[in-house]
Structures are given as structure tokens and as C-alpha cells.
Design a protein around this motif. Structure first.
Motif, PDB file in Angstrom:
ATOM      1  N   LYS A   1      -8.767  -3.410  -2.684  1.00 35.86           N
ATOM      2  CA  LYS A   1      -9.828  -4.412  -2.816  1.00 35.86           C
ATOM      3  C   LYS A   1      -9.572  -5.285  -4.049  1.00 35.86           C
ATOM      4  O   LYS A   1      -9.764  -6.510  -4.019  1.00 35.86           O
TER       5      LYS A   1
ATOM      6  N   TYR B   1       0.884   7.512  -6.052  1.00 32.10           N
ATOM      7  CA  TYR B   1      -0.335   8.321  -6.087  1.00 32.10           C
ATOM      8  C   TYR B   1      -0.027   9.772  -5.716  1.00 32.10           C
ATOM      9  O   TYR B   1      -0.466  10.713  -6.399  1.00 32.10           O
TER      10      TYR B   1
ATOM     11  N   GLU C   1      -7.951   2.775  -1.999  1.00 33.46           N
ATOM     12  CA  GLU C   1      -8.848   1.803  -1.371  1.00 33.46           C
ATOM     13  C   GLU C   1      -9.402   0.820  -2.399  1.00 33.46           C
ATOM     14  O   GLU C   1      -9.493  -0.389  -2.161  1.00 33.46           O
ATOM     15  N   GLY C   2      -9.766   1.339  -3.554  1.00 35.09           N
ATOM     16  CA  GLY C   2     -10.291   0.488  -4.613  1.00 35.09           C
ATOM     17  C   GLY C   2      -9.281  -0.523  -5.101  1.00 35.09           C
ATOM     18  O   GLY C   2      -9.606  -1.689  -5.353  1.00 35.09           O
TER      19      GLY C   2
ATOM     20  N   GLN D   1       0.776   4.416  -2.489  1.00 37.66           N
ATOM     21  CA  GLN D   1       0.515   5.752  -1.964  1.00 37.66           C
ATOM     22  C   GLN D   1       1.565   6.744  -2.444  1.00 37.66           C
ATOM     23  O   GLN D   1       1.237   7.894  -2.801  1.00 37.66           O
TER      24      GLN D   1
ATOM     25  N   ALA E   1      -8.675   9.811  -8.478  1.00 32.90           N
ATOM     26  CA  ALA E   1      -9.800   9.813  -7.534  1.00 32.90           C
ATOM     27  C   ALA E   1      -9.315   9.663  -6.099  1.00 32.90           C
ATOM     28  O   ALA E   1      -8.354   8.932  -5.832  1.00 32.90           O
ATOM     29  N   PRO E   2      -9.964  10.339  -5.145  1.00 35.82           N
ATOM     30  CA  PRO E   2      -9.552  10.252  -3.739  1.00 35.82           C
ATOM     31  C   PRO E   2      -9.604   8.835  -3.164  1.00 35.82           C
ATOM     32  O   PRO E   2      -8.829   8.491  -2.276  1.00 35.82           O
ATOM     33  N   ASP E   3     -10.523   8.009  -3.677  1.00 38.05           N
ATOM     34  CA  ASP E   3     -10.665   6.653  -3.148  1.00 38.05           C
ATOM     35  C   ASP E   3      -9.940   5.607  -3.992  1.00 38.05           C
ATOM     36  O   ASP E   3     -10.191   4.404  -3.876  1.00 38.05           O
ATOM     37  N   PHE E   4      -9.014   6.058  -4.833  1.00 38.52           N
ATOM     38  CA  PHE E   4      -8.340   5.136  -5.747  1.00 38.52           C
ATOM     39  C   PHE E   4      -7.563   4.048  -5.007  1.00 38.52           C
ATOM     40  O   PHE E   4      -7.644   2.864  -5.352  1.00 38.52           O
TER      41      PHE E   4
ATOM     42  N   ARG F   1       0.834  -1.208   0.000  1.00 40.93           N
ATOM     43  CA  ARG F   1       0.000   0.000   0.000  1.00 40.93           C
ATOM     44  C   ARG F   1       0.869   1.258   0.000  1.00 40.93           C
ATOM     45  O   ARG F   1       0.556   2.249  -0.688  1.00 40.93           O
TER      46      ARG F   1
END
Length: 307
Positions: free
Chosen positions: A245, A225, A241-242, A222, A236-239, A218
Motif C-alpha cells: 500500500k 521477509y 500488505e502494508g 517476500q 508483523a504478519p501483515d507487513f 512483492r
């Protein structure tokens, strides 16, 4: 359509073979043992989506023997970009579109000065393939897709025609809504996948199952990113987390191509993956300790086993 796979490696060979099997005129660029094998036994795909054998593919080591085509699938290793682009000039006419299917985020800016800004389109391939042996490509993932488009987002008839032809050939292919964002999204995940599986010499399953190693994966994402956002890429802000998953859906035995190259003693794309995050981080004053660690661990293997 007339399509050139430059070159007939794990990525270009796979998609080129699928197009050839659908009846398109596909020309494969190869050299060395791969060229000899393709001439002798043809090109074979071993895939979860169905095996395929092209007994007599159109293969050459000289693009001058082919001439201008509609589409060039440009899928050479990153260190060979400018040299291969110069060799590809005979394939490129006024209406040709060169789709970059390389790793990294700077292929378009490296190729466009050689082959033309109008002709060059960014592309991303999502697939896990390796050259199992000369003339044999092994596809190890359930996904195998291409996304591509112009950096300025303008529509292009030739790219659309190729997307339509690819869909008819039952390939997961389409025009990207924003290829710049798409390239960075792939880059972020790939730097983590390659950095972790290569530096740890392990498949992704055992890495994601260990809390500490999962956190390292991760962290690699990060950092990439953060660098991309600092460069103005609309991520995207939730990239993250996606993608975490998505990580849990990948076959546990999968490794990035850089890990396979490392195992075989081949040159690796370290400088354009973790090394790129590291260099951009320094230029933008963004700390990249995880990427630094990957680069340090793998630095001596960048050029492969030396004689």
C-alpha cells in the motif's frame, strides 16, 4: 551538539546540513571532487522541504582535524564500512554515539568491533537523495526521517539529546522502539526497491503499474521477509500488505540509490542487498528465486564500469 557526518554524501550530507542550519557544530567528511566543491562553493541542498546553502561548511578529509564529537552520522557505502570505521576512530570518545545510517542489516555488527559496542547504535534513514553534482545534494522524496536506537533497547542520554535536537531542527527523527525490527523492515522494502528499479532500469511508477512487475517487486519483499522471520526477527504478519500500500504513495519517478549508481557506472551495493537475501536464504534453506534473478542480472556491474 558536535556532530560529524561521515561522510558528506547524499544521506549524511542532507541530515548534517539540516543540523548545521539549526546552529549545531557539524563537521563534514569528504574527499575528491566533493571536498573541493564544498570548500569552493559550500554545500547546497535542493529539497521539497526547502533549499539550503551552507557557504562555508566545516569540511575535511581527515577526522583527526575534528576530534571527538557527540554524534557520528555514519553513512558511507556498504563496501567501505570497515575502512571508514577505522578512519572515524578520532571522532569517537567515551560518550560519543555512532549512528549507522547505511543500507543493509549488518552495519552494527561490522562497526562495533572497530568503534566499540557501547558507542555504536543502529540507525535507519528513510530518504531519497542523490549527489546531483559535487557539493550539491538533491532530495527527491517528500519523506526524510531517521530512526535509531541501541540493539538492547536500553535508553541512552546522548541519543535522546540528539533526537531532541533533531526535532528542534524540524527533522523527522526519533528513537526507535525496536531498531532491529526497524532495520529489517527497511531492508525488506529496500531490497525490492533497489532490485526492481536497478535490474529493470526504470522508475518505480511503471514497475508498480504492470501486474507482472508488481508481483516481482512483492516476491523480492517476500523472500527478504521470509529470511528475516527465519532469523527470529519479530516482523508483523501483515507487513508485506502494508508495504504494498505504501508503494502506491511513492513518487512515480523515484529510483533506489543503487539504480542511480548503476546509471552512473559506479560500484553498487548488490552484495549487501539482494546478495544478502540470497546468501542468507541459502544458509537457512529458503528459496530466493527473485533475489537470485536480480543478483544474476546485475552481477557484472557490481564493481562499476571497469577501465
Amino acid at each position: 551538539m558536535r556532530v560529524a557526518a561521515m561522510a558528506a554524501g547524499a544521506v549524511g550530507g542532507y541530515f548534517g546540513a539540516r543540523m548545521a542550519a539549526a546552529g549545531h557544530d557539524v563537521f563534514f567528511s569528504a574527499r575528491g571532487a566533493n571536498l573541493a566543491a564544498m570548500k569552493a562553493i559550500g554545500l547546497k541542498l535542493e529539497s521539497v522541504h526547502g533549499d539550503l546553502h551552507l557557504p562555508k561548511p566545516n569540511v575535511t578529509d581527515d577526522p583527526k582535524n575534528v576530534g571527538p564529537v557527540d554524534i557520528v552520522l555514519f553513512a558511507v557505502t556498504l563496501w567501505d564500512t570497515e575502512t571508514a570505521a577505522a578512519q572515524a576512530r578520532p571522532l569517537v570518545g567515551a560518550n560519543t554515539r555512532v549512528i549507522t545510517l547505511q543500507n543493509g542489516v549488518d552495519s552494527v555488527e561490522r562497526i562495533a568491533p572497530v568503534l566499540g559496542a557501547e558507542q555504536t547504535a543502529g540507525g535507519a534513514a528513510y530518504i531519497a537523495t542523490v549527489i546531483a553534482s559535487p557539493g550539491v545534494i538533491k532530495h527527491t522524496s517528500h519523506f526524510a526521517k531517521m530512526r535509531f536506537g541501541r540493539s538492547d533497547k536500553k535508553p541512552n542520554a546522548m541519543l535522546q539529546a540528539f533526537a531532541d535536537a533533531g526535532k528542534a531542527a524540524k527533522i523527522d527523527v526519533d528513537i526507535s522502539v525496536d531498531i532491529n525490527v526497524e532495520l529489517w523492515e527497511k531492508f525488506i522494502f529496500l531490497t525490492a526497491m533497489s532490485g526492481s528499479t536497478a535490474s529493470m532500469r526504470s522508475p518505480i511508477g511503471v514497475i508498480r503499474a504492470d501486474p507482472e512487475l508488481r508481483a516481482f517487486f512483492r516476491a523480492l519483499m517476500q523472500e527478504a521477509y521470509d529470511v528475516g522471520r527465519a532469523k527470529g526477527v519479530a516482523l508483523a504478519p501483515d507487513f508485506i500488505e502494508g508495504r504494498m500500500k505504501f508503494l502506491d504513495t511513492i513518487e512515480p519517478g523515484m529510483k533506489a540509490s543503487m539504480a542511480h549508481d548503476l546509471e552512473r557506472g559506479n560500484r553498487i551495493e548488490l552484495d549487501w542487498l539482494a546478495g544478502k537475501v540470497r546468501s542468507l536464504g541459502r544458509a537457512l534453506n529458503i528459496p530466493t528465486p527473485a533475489s537470485d534473478a536480480v543478483y544474476t542480472v546485475l552481477k557484472l556491474h557490481r564493481l562499476g564500469r571497469q577501465p
